[in-house]
Write a protein that holds these residues in place. Structure first.
Motif: not given
Length: 72
Positions: A54-72
């Protein structure tokens, strides 16, 4: 055999593969350790396995959402 193992690992959660890479162990030894621990503790590591998946899938989803640092 390697292609079959890679296919199964990709279709499953990939927890043992990721743990093996991060800890510097071979994936097969991590899998065997997990199986032995499951037998000795009557299946309680399965809960840990699903929590890590579950934690790995959450991290993978978070990486897909934000591609750069400026997308906060």
């Amino acid at each position: 055999m390697k292609r079959l193992t890679d296919f199964i690992e990709k279709q499953s959660f990939g927890v043992c593969n990721t743990l093996g890479q991060r800890l510097g162990f071979s994936t097969s030894s991590v899998r065997l350790s997990f199986v032995y621990a499951s037998f000795f503790t009557f299946g309680s590591p399965i809960v840990l396995y699903f929590a890590l998946a579950f934690w790995m899938n959450v991290r993978r989803a978070m990486r897909r959402q934000r591609s750069t640092v400026w997308d906060l």
